[in-house]
Design an enzyme around this catalytic site. Structure first.
Site, PDB file in Angstrom:
ATOM      1  N   GLY A 150       0.829  -1.194   0.000  1.00 29.50           N
ATOM      2  CA  GLY A 150       0.000   0.000   0.000  1.00 29.50           C
ATOM      3  C   GLY A 150       0.863   1.242   0.000  1.00 29.50           C
ATOM      4  O   GLY A 150       2.064   1.189   0.273  1.00 29.50           O
ATOM      5  N   CYS A 151       0.249   2.380  -0.301  1.00 30.62           N
ATOM      6  CA  CYS A 151       1.024   3.621  -0.374  1.00 30.62           C
ATOM      7  C   CYS A 151       1.587   4.020   0.986  1.00 30.62           C
ATOM      8  O   CYS A 151       2.762   4.381   1.102  1.00 30.62           O
ATOM      9  CB  CYS A 151       0.184   4.748  -0.966  1.00 30.62           C
ATOM     10  SG  CYS A 151      -1.400   5.025  -0.144  1.00 30.62           S
ATOM     11  N   TYR A 152       0.765   3.949   2.034  1.00 33.12           N
ATOM     12  CA  TYR A 152       1.272   4.290   3.367  1.00 33.12           C
ATOM     13  C   TYR A 152       2.390   3.343   3.814  1.00 33.12           C
ATOM     14  O   TYR A 152       3.441   3.791   4.303  1.00 33.12           O
ATOM     15  CB  TYR A 152       0.137   4.277   4.393  1.00 33.12           C
ATOM     16  CG  TYR A 152      -0.825   5.435   4.309  1.00 33.12           C
ATOM     17  CD1 TYR A 152      -0.381   6.752   4.415  1.00 33.12           C
ATOM     18  CD2 TYR A 152      -2.189   5.212   4.150  1.00 33.12           C
ATOM     19  CE1 TYR A 152      -1.279   7.816   4.357  1.00 33.12           C
ATOM     20  CE2 TYR A 152      -3.089   6.266   4.094  1.00 33.12           C
ATOM     21  CZ  TYR A 152      -2.633   7.569   4.199  1.00 33.12           C
ATOM     22  OH  TYR A 152      -3.508   8.625   4.143  1.00 33.12           O
ATOM     23  N   GLU A 243       2.075  12.103  -0.679  1.00 33.47           N
ATOM     24  CA  GLU A 243       1.951  11.514   0.648  1.00 33.47           C
ATOM     25  C   GLU A 243       3.179  11.866   1.471  1.00 33.47           C
ATOM     26  O   GLU A 243       4.318  11.823   0.977  1.00 33.47           O
ATOM     27  CB  GLU A 243       1.827   9.996   0.518  1.00 33.47           C
ATOM     28  CG  GLU A 243       1.435   9.300   1.791  1.00 33.47           C
ATOM     29  CD  GLU A 243       1.036   7.872   1.501  1.00 33.47           C
ATOM     30  OE1 GLU A 243      -0.045   7.660   0.905  1.00 33.47           O
ATOM     31  OE2 GLU A 243       1.817   6.968   1.840  1.00 33.47           O
TER      32      GLU A 243
END
Length: 347
Positions: A150-152, A243
């Site tokens: 995932g991006c996080y 992000e």
């Protein structure tokens, strides 16, 4: 002339699918053979995404079950969780790069606890390699399935794994506060993501129970050799992409922020996409926008024995589609940076 890799993108009408197509168009070894989007089948990419108007030769969108996977070399799954594994489990032959959450967790029971349904294809979990590229280079070349983080987790793990591996921080207290652009929430219509709801505002979500938490804990625990439980709070901010995570860590005995910086310098020296910024320079999303690059840095906290690690990525590129192509490159023995050399977009 080198034979191109023929790819199929499942879920090309979503943000990650569209960004994957954007990157694939300039990749010298990719031929886009099929694009699926069940709800928009029959439409052209330009009808769904106006920025593809200059590419009329792109395949029309079709339903996923209409694709002939014979002759396809790699399938990119850009579908929601559960739907992705259910469809991909029926495909034999091509390699798979999945951008959903379906193959990230190694334990099917953990998946069921966090995602609310039994795993659609638990038999495939042992085949999946967790595709945090910088930490998976030994396993990706022989993998049939790459599970893109995932991006996080991509941002947080790149900032934490080198420190956990070397025992430089305490695994007992890790606090991650992260900010993401609205594209991270997907393209489906949601009241909370309407412009009046997100403009001029910042709000947390998934407080104490975000689905990326077990993924981060799985990888941190594996590297630490013991269970690691994190505190993680994501926030939605009024920007399209990007992000940034600020991570508070407790230093191991007699360690300093300078030791953390030295660890990053050693681990990421020569990395094409992960960059330790000059001392004192704070990472910002504008440094990486539209690119596969990562910037990070370390700062001493005023509280003795504590430090701050700050990291920025583009959630749609390094946090998703760019990392997917980076993984594909390694799975097929191509230069890791191929198709991903574009510099960040600024302003």
């Amino acid at each position: 002339m080198t034979t191109p890799l023929r790819i199929a993108v499942l879920g090309a009408s979503g943000y990650t699918g569209a960004d994957l197509v954007r990157l694939a168009l300039t990749h010298p070894r990719i031929e886009i053979a099929a694009l699926s989007a069940n709800a928009k089948a029959g439409q052209t990419m330009a009808q769904v995404w106006p920025h593809f108007a200059a590419y009329p030769s792109l395949p029309k969108l079709c339903k996923a079950d209409e694709i002939d996977f014979t002759g396809i070399d790699v399938v990119f799954g850009c579908l929601p969780h559960a739907a992705s594994a259910e469809l991909l489990s029926q495909i034999e032959g091509p390699k798979i790069v999945d951008l959903s959450a379906d193959f990230r967790l190694k334990d099917a029971a953990t998946y069921a606890d966090w995602y609310g349904n039994a795993h659609p294809a638990p038999q495939l979990l042992p085949e999946a390699v967790y595709g945090l590229t910088e930490f998976a280079r030994d396993t990706l070349p022989t993998a049939r399935i790459a599970a893109c983080p995932g991006c996080y987790p991509t941002a947080a793990l790149l900032a934490l794994l080198p420190l956990v591996e070397r025992g430089l921080i305490s695994p007992d207290r890790i606090t991650i506060n992260a900010l993401s652009g609205v594209s991270g929430a997907g393209r489906s219509v949601k009241e909370a993501n309407l412009f009046p709801e997100v403009a001029e505002a910042v709000h947390p979500y998934g407080i104490g129970k975000h689905r990326h938490m077990p993924e981060m804990e799985q990888e941190l625990s594996s590297r630490a050799g013991r269970e690691v439980i994190i505190s993680f709070t994501p926030h939605l901010v009024p920007m399209n992409r990007g992000e940034l995570a600020t991570i508070v860590v407790d230093l191991a005995d007699d360690r300093t922020a300078a030791d953390l910086r030295a660890a990053f310098d050693a681990r990421y020296a020569g990395e094409p996409f992960v960059h330790l910024l000059p001392e004192g320079v704070a990472p910002a999303t504008r440094m990486v926008r539209g690119s596969n690059h990562v910037v990070l840095n370390v700062f001493a906290d005023r509280v003795p024995g504590r430090a701050l690690v700050i990291v920025a990525i583009d959630n749609l590129v390094k946090g998703s589609s760019g990392q997917a192509i980076q993984n594909m490159n390694l799975m097929f023995g191509l230069p890791e940076t191929m198709g991903l050399e574009a510099a960040p977009l600024f302003p």
